[in-house]
Scaffold this motif. Structure first.
Motif, PDB file in Angstrom:
ATOM      1  N   ILE A 116     -19.080 -44.076  41.714  1.00 30.60           N
ATOM      2  CA  ILE A 116     -18.627 -42.700  41.964  1.00 30.60           C
ATOM      3  C   ILE A 116     -17.471 -42.344  41.035  1.00 30.60           C
ATOM      4  CG2 ILE A 116     -17.459 -41.205  43.643  1.00 30.60           C
ATOM      5  CD1 ILE A 116     -19.118 -42.571  45.827  1.00 30.60           C
ATOM      6  N   LYS A 117     -16.503 -43.240  40.935  1.00 30.73           N
ATOM      7  CA  LYS A 117     -15.347 -42.983  40.067  1.00 30.73           C
ATOM      8  C   LYS A 117     -15.775 -42.864  38.607  1.00 30.73           C
ATOM      9  CE  LYS A 117     -11.800 -45.119  42.979  1.00 30.73           C
ATOM     10  NZ  LYS A 117     -10.800 -46.230  43.088  1.00 30.73           N
ATOM     11  N   PHE A 118     -16.738 -43.678  38.201  1.00 32.46           N
ATOM     12  CA  PHE A 118     -17.213 -43.625  36.823  1.00 32.46           C
ATOM     13  C   PHE A 118     -17.816 -42.262  36.494  1.00 32.46           C
ATOM     14  CE2 PHE A 118     -20.930 -44.077  33.987  1.00 32.46           C
ATOM     15  CZ  PHE A 118     -20.273 -44.424  32.814  1.00 32.46           C
ATOM     16  N   ILE A 119     -18.653 -41.760  37.394  1.00 30.10           N
ATOM     17  CA  ILE A 119     -19.307 -40.472  37.148  1.00 30.10           C
ATOM     18  C   ILE A 119     -18.293 -39.337  37.202  1.00 30.10           C
ATOM     19  CG2 ILE A 119     -21.012 -38.833  38.039  1.00 30.10           C
ATOM     20  CD1 ILE A 119     -22.690 -41.199  38.919  1.00 30.10           C
ATOM     21  N   GLU A 120     -17.335 -39.408  38.133  1.00 30.32           N
ATOM     22  CA  GLU A 120     -16.348 -38.339  38.280  1.00 30.32           C
ATOM     23  C   GLU A 120     -15.424 -38.232  37.068  1.00 30.32           C
ATOM     24  OE1 GLU A 120     -15.768 -37.962  43.124  1.00 30.32           O
ATOM     25  OE2 GLU A 120     -14.495 -39.355  41.998  1.00 30.32           O
ATOM     26  N   THR A 121     -15.288 -39.319  36.322  1.00 33.33           N
ATOM     27  CA  THR A 121     -14.412 -39.283  35.143  1.00 33.33           C
ATOM     28  C   THR A 121     -15.159 -38.971  33.850  1.00 33.33           C
ATOM     29  OG1 THR A 121     -14.661 -41.701  34.909  1.00 33.33           O
ATOM     30  CG2 THR A 121     -12.763 -40.898  36.167  1.00 33.33           C
ATOM     31  N   LYS A 122     -16.474 -38.783  33.940  1.00 31.41           N
ATOM     32  CA  LYS A 122     -17.249 -38.466  32.734  1.00 31.41           C
ATOM     33  C   LYS A 122     -16.997 -37.018  32.297  1.00 31.41           C
ATOM     34  CE  LYS A 122     -21.431 -39.935  32.129  1.00 31.41           C
ATOM     35  NZ  LYS A 122     -22.876 -40.204  32.303  1.00 31.41           N
ATOM     36  N   ASP A 123     -17.210 -36.770  31.049  1.00 33.31           N
ATOM     37  CA  ASP A 123     -17.061 -35.430  30.501  1.00 33.31           C
ATOM     38  C   ASP A 123     -18.083 -34.493  31.156  1.00 33.31           C
ATOM     39  OD1 ASP A 123     -16.824 -33.131  29.054  1.00 33.31           O
ATOM     40  OD2 ASP A 123     -17.395 -34.007  27.117  1.00 33.31           O
ATOM     41  N   PRO A 124     -17.632 -33.460  31.851  1.00 32.88           N
ATOM     42  CA  PRO A 124     -18.567 -32.557  32.538  1.00 32.88           C
ATOM     43  C   PRO A 124     -19.432 -31.736  31.589  1.00 32.88           C
ATOM     44  CG  PRO A 124     -16.348 -31.686  32.639  1.00 32.88           C
ATOM     45  CD  PRO A 124     -16.230 -33.071  32.063  1.00 32.88           C
ATOM     46  N   PHE A 125     -19.123 -31.767  30.297  1.00 33.94           N
ATOM     47  CA  PHE A 125     -19.904 -30.997  29.345  1.00 33.94           C
ATOM     48  C   PHE A 125     -20.871 -31.865  28.558  1.00 33.94           C
ATOM     49  CE2 PHE A 125     -15.992 -28.638  30.050  1.00 33.94           C
ATOM     50  CZ  PHE A 125     -16.496 -27.398  30.403  1.00 33.94           C
ATOM     51  N   ASN A 126     -21.063 -33.123  29.005  1.00 30.86           N
ATOM     52  CA  ASN A 126     -22.011 -33.988  28.297  1.00 30.86           C
ATOM     53  C   ASN A 126     -23.436 -33.584  28.649  1.00 30.86           C
ATOM     54  OD1 ASN A 126     -23.328 -36.040  30.319  1.00 30.86           O
ATOM     55  ND2 ASN A 126     -21.184 -35.887  30.920  1.00 30.86           N
ATOM     56  N   SER A 127     -24.380 -34.025  27.851  1.00 29.83           N
ATOM     57  CA  SER A 127     -25.777 -33.594  28.001  1.00 29.83           C
ATOM     58  C   SER A 127     -26.430 -34.097  29.278  1.00 29.83           C
ATOM     59  CB  SER A 127     -26.590 -34.086  26.790  1.00 29.83           C
ATOM     60  OG  SER A 127     -26.533 -35.504  26.692  1.00 29.83           O
TER      61      SER A 127
END
Length: 253
Positions: free
Chosen positions: A82-93
């Protein structure tokens, strides 16, 4: 670290159990967390409990006292993802897919919270707040039960109606006749009950025979649930104890 938490399917097994994890050639060491999450994504929410308990049973077979250890391991796997996904760039493909995966993980985390016996990840104030909330609920329940008990005690009595010794069956015969009595005006029953057991309980609780308690099981023999098919345990009132007859009174002019 070798996998010990999750049951893997055997290498080259073409018919593994639907909850076993791994790839066709087997389970690669160090990838059990990824494969556990990957399998989770294929399951509907209603199967989360079955999936979790399937692997818990596998682990407990090796570690009988390891339920908390298993829960903590699964909790950390989900939390890290969950933490990994929440810290990903929200504008990635892959953002749309990330949101879908996050919803799955949060849903499964909600299930884990529902079975958490160890207050995992909760702060002390949160634990205290939960305990206070539980205490308030119990206080409300206790108050309700006290009111129910108070109302019930209004109908309680230390006294009883005494039937002459040896004439219990004569009294039962009167009760049975009362059930058959019809009102002269409209033909309706004088008394009616959905079940016969209510008669048995009333007599056993509020009546005595010769100042002695009356057995509920003894009374039940004379009040069959199905009068048309009373069964082998049913008993009839002996004719010599049928001393009274209920019948309509003559109408007064």
């Amino acid at each position: 670290m070798p996998n010990k938490y999750f049951k893997p399917h055997k290498p080259y097994d073409r018919n593994p159990h639907k909850y076993e994890i791994g790839v066709f050639v087997g389970l690669k060491k160090g990838y059990e967390d990824n494969l556990f999450i990957k399998k989770l994504f294929t399951l509907p929410e209603v199967e989360y409990a079955a999936y979790y308990l399937y692997h818990l049973a596998y682990f407990l077979n090796k570690e009988p006292n390891g339920e908390q250890d298993f829960f903590s391991f699964v909790w950390q796997i989900v939390l890290r993802r969950i933490k990994f996904i929440e810290t990903k760039d929200p504008f990635n493909s892959s953002h749309a897919l990330d949101i879908e995966i996050l919803d799955k993980l949060l849903s499964f985390q909600k299930y884990l919270r529902s079975i958490d016996q160890w207050n995992t990840q909760k702060t002390l104030p949160e634990i205290i707040a939960d305990q206070q909330d539980e205490i308030r609920k119990q206080q409300v329940e206790i108050a309700t039960l006290k009111e129910d008990l108070k109302a019930a005690r209004k109908l309680e009595t230390q006294e009883y109606i005494n039937i002459a010794d040896g004439y219990l069956l004569s009294f039962l015969d009167i009760c049975l006749q009362a059930q058959e009595a019809m009102l002269p005006d409209d033909g309706k029953e004088l008394v009616f009950s959905q079940t016969q057991i209510v008669w048995c309980k009333m007599i056993a609780k509020y009546f005595r025979e010769g100042n002695n308690e009356i057995s509920l099981e003894t009374i039940r023999r004379y009040f069959p649930a199905d009068k048309n098919n009373p069964g082998s345990k049913y008993a009839k009132i002996p004719s010599e104890l049928r001393l009274f007859q209920l019948k309509p009174a003559r109408k007064r002019s």
